[in-house]
Scaffold this motif. Structure first.
Motif, mmCIF file in Angstrom:
data_model
loop_
_atom_site.group_PDB
_atom_site.id
_atom_site.type_symbol
_atom_site.label_atom_id
_atom_site.label_comp_id
_atom_site.label_asym_id
_atom_site.label_seq_id
_atom_site.Cartn_x
_atom_site.Cartn_y
_atom_site.Cartn_z
ATOM 1 N N ALA A 1 45.733 35.982 46.212
ATOM 2 C CA ALA A 1 46.314 34.655 46.443
ATOM 3 C C ALA A 1 47.138 34.253 45.228
ATOM 4 O O ALA A 1 46.657 34.344 44.092
ATOM 5 C CB ALA A 1 45.204 33.644 46.688
ATOM 6 N N PRO A 2 48.407 33.828 45.425
ATOM 7 C CA PRO A 2 49.218 33.433 44.267
ATOM 8 C C PRO A 2 48.686 32.169 43.590
ATOM 9 O O PRO A 2 48.833 32.002 42.382
ATOM 10 C CB PRO A 2 50.607 33.206 44.860
ATOM 11 N N TYR A 3 48.082 31.283 44.362
ATOM 12 C CA TYR A 3 47.525 30.052 43.783
ATOM 13 C C TYR A 3 46.140 29.764 44.341
ATOM 14 O O TYR A 3 45.884 29.979 45.523
ATOM 15 C CB TYR A 3 48.413 28.843 44.115
ATOM 16 N N GLY A 4 45.281 29.267 43.486
ATOM 17 C CA GLY A 4 44.013 28.697 43.941
ATOM 18 C C GLY A 4 42.952 29.679 44.362
ATOM 19 O O GLY A 4 41.931 29.288 44.906
ATOM 20 N N GLY A 5 43.159 30.987 44.115
ATOM 21 C CA GLY A 5 42.141 31.959 44.498
ATOM 22 C C GLY A 5 41.130 32.200 43.375
ATOM 23 O O GLY A 5 41.337 31.796 42.233
ATOM 24 N N HIS A 6 40.029 32.847 43.736
ATOM 25 C CA HIS A 6 39.077 33.345 42.743
ATOM 26 C C HIS A 6 39.351 34.833 42.593
ATOM 27 O O HIS A 6 39.537 35.529 43.584
ATOM 28 C CB HIS A 6 37.634 33.176 43.240
ATOM 29 N N ARG A 7 39.327 35.337 41.363
ATOM 30 C CA ARG A 7 39.551 36.778 41.179
ATOM 31 C C ARG A 7 38.205 37.497 41.216
ATOM 32 O O ARG A 7 37.741 38.038 40.209
ATOM 33 C CB ARG A 7 40.285 37.033 39.859
ATOM 34 N N PHE A 8 37.602 37.486 42.405
ATOM 35 C CA PHE A 8 36.253 38.049 42.541
ATOM 36 C C PHE A 8 36.183 39.515 42.108
ATOM 37 O O PHE A 8 35.227 39.932 41.461
ATOM 38 C CB PHE A 8 35.794 37.973 44.000
ATOM 39 N N ILE A 9 37.201 40.286 42.478
ATOM 40 C CA ILE A 9 37.137 41.728 42.210
ATOM 41 C C ILE A 9 37.310 42.003 40.714
ATOM 42 O O ILE A 9 36.550 42.765 40.111
ATOM 43 C CB ILE A 9 38.187 42.476 43.071
ATOM 44 N N THR A 10 38.283 41.306 40.108
ATOM 45 C CA THR A 10 38.469 41.409 38.651
ATOM 46 C C THR A 10 37.191 40.985 37.918
ATOM 47 O O THR A 10 36.766 41.644 36.969
ATOM 48 C CB THR A 10 39.637 40.495 38.222
ATOM 49 N N GLU A 11 36.598 39.898 38.368
ATOM 50 C CA GLU A 11 35.369 39.416 37.722
ATOM 51 C C GLU A 11 34.253 40.463 37.798
ATOM 52 O O GLU A 11 33.513 40.662 36.828
ATOM 53 C CB GLU A 11 34.893 38.108 38.369
ATOM 54 N N LYS A 12 34.154 41.174 38.933
ATOM 55 C CA LYS A 12 33.084 42.173 39.089
ATOM 56 C C LYS A 12 33.258 43.317 38.091
ATOM 57 O O LYS A 12 32.289 43.863 37.570
ATOM 58 C CB LYS A 12 33.059 42.742 40.514
#
Ligand code: NAG
Ligand code: NAG
Ligand code: NAG
Length: 289
Positions: free
Chosen positions: A256-267
Motif C-alpha cells: 500500500a502506498p499510504y496507510g499500510g502496515h509493513r507486516f512482512i518487513t516487520e517479520k
C-alpha cells in the motif's frame, strides 16, 4: 564524616532489604533467589504513563507469551500452555471468551492501537471492569494522544478511568513513539513517515516485551516468507473474524502506498531480534538461527 558514611550505609542496607522482600512478595513475579535475576527490582518503563496516576509502567516478567490475533490460532489447542506463562500478552480487541482452548483465558497486558480503542469501548464493562487485572498499553500518534484536551483518544481514555477507576490504562509517550520509529529506521533503513506506513501493534508489543520479559514465546505469528511458501495454510486474518484472508491482507498492506502496515518487513526484523533475544516462534514454528 563517620556519621554520614554510616548513614549512607544503613540507607543502602535498607534499600537492599526493601527491594529483596518487595520483589519476593510481588504476586505474579516469579522470584528465584541466587539465579541470574537475583536482586533485580521491578523494571520501570518510563515511556508508558498511567492515564489516572501519571506514573510510569512497572513490569517485569519471566517467560512471556505473545498471542497473535492471526487465524493461525484456530485449532491449535495451546490455551493451557499459554496460561502457564508468567505474563500473557494480547493485542487490540482479540477475545478470549469462546476461544479459550486455542488461545488461553488470561490476559496480563493488552497492547492496543489508538484506532482500536473504540472497539474496546463497545464493551467497556468487560475490558475495564471484569478484566480489571489486565494492563492496557495504548499507542497512538501525538495528535490523538495529546493531554491538552485536543487528543480525542486520550480524552476517551481519561473518561474511561473516571468511570472505571480500577482500570490500568497506560499511554505511550511521544518520545517513546519516536523511539519506536527510530528502531524501524535503524532496522530497515527506511523512514516510516516517508514510506507512507504505520507501525503495527505487533511492533510496539515486541519493543515493550523485549524490555519487560526474560524470554518470549510467540504463538500464531507467520514469518516473512510464509505467504510465498508452497502449500501454506490459508487462514483468516483474525482468529475471531471470518472473511479476510491473512496472506491477502499481508500483501495488500506491504504494498500500500499510504496507510499500510509493513507486516512482512516487520517479520524479517523480528526474526533478526530472535537471534539475540530469548524469543521462540511457534504455531507455525520458525527456525531463526
Ligand atoms: C475487578 O474484577 C473482579 C473479577 O472480575 C471483580 O470481582 C471486581 O469487582 C472488579 N473490581 C472492580 C473495582 O471493578
Ligand atoms: C513446533 O514447536 C513445538 C514446540 O517447540 C513442537 O512441540 C512442535 O512439534 C513443533 N511443530 C512442528 C510442526 O514442527
Ligand atoms: C517460514 O515459514 C515457512 C512456512 O511455515 C517455513 O517453511 C520456513 O522454514 C520458515 N522460515 C524460517 C526462516 O523460519
Amino acid at each position: 564524616m563517620t556519621f554520614i558514611r554510616s548513614f549512607i550505609h544503613s540507607f543502602f542496607f535498607f534499600f537492599f532489604f526493601f527491594f529483596f522482600f518487595f520483589n519476593i512478595l510481588q504476586p505474579g513475579t516469579k522470584w528465584i533467589p541466587f539465579s541470574s535475576t537475583y536482586m533485580r527490582p521491578l523494571r520501570t518503563h518510563y515511556g508508558y504513563i498511567n492515564v489516572r496516576t501519571q506514573e510510569p509502567l512497572q513490569l517485569d516478567c519471566d517467560l512471556c507469551a505473545i498471542v497473535s490475533n492471526s487465524g493461525q490460532m484456530v485449532g491449535q489447542k495451546v490455551g493451557n500452555e499459554i496460561d502457564q506463562s508468567s505474563c500473557i500478552w494480547r493485542m487490540n480487541n482479540a477475545p478470549t471468551k469462546g476461544y479459550e482452548e486455542d488461545v488461553g483465558r488470561m490476559t496480563m497486558i493488552r497492547v492496543v492501537s489508538h484506532t482500536s480503542v473504540p472497539l474496546l469501548l463497545k464493551n467497556p464493562d468487560y475490558f475495564f471492569k471484569e478484566a480489571n487485572a489486565t494492563i492496557y498499553v495504548i499507542w497512538g500518534p501525538f495528535r490523538n494522544m495529546r493531554k491538552d484536551g485536543n487528543g480525542i483518544v486520550y480524552n476517551m481514555l481519561k473518561k474511561t478511568v473516571d468511570i472505571y477507576p480500577n482500570a490500568q490504562i497506560y499511554v505511550t509517550t511521544e518520545k517513546r513513539m519516536s523511539y519506536c520509529d527510530g528502531i524501524f529506521k535503524k532496522e530497515t533503513g527506511k523512514d516510516r513517515v516517508q514510506s507512507g506506513s504505520y507501525l503495527s501493534t505487533g511492533w510496539f508489543t515486541f519493543i515493550l516485551a523485549m524490555d519487560a520479559c526474560y524470554g518470549i514465546h510467540v504463538y500464531g505469528m507467520i514469518n516473512d516468507t510464509y505467504c510465498k511458501t508452497e502449500g501454506y495454510r490459508k487462514v483468516p486474518y483474525h482468529y475471531y473474524e471470518q472473511g479476510r484472508d491473512e496472506c491477502d491482507e499481508y500483501f495488500l498492506h506491504e504494498h500500500a502506498p499510504y496507510g499500510g502496515h509493513r507486516f512482512i518487513t516487520e517479520k524479517k526484523v523480528f526474526a533478526k531480534w530472535a537471534k539475540n533475544h530469548r524469543i521462540i516462534f511457534t504455531h507455525p514454528n520458525w527456525t531463526v538461527s
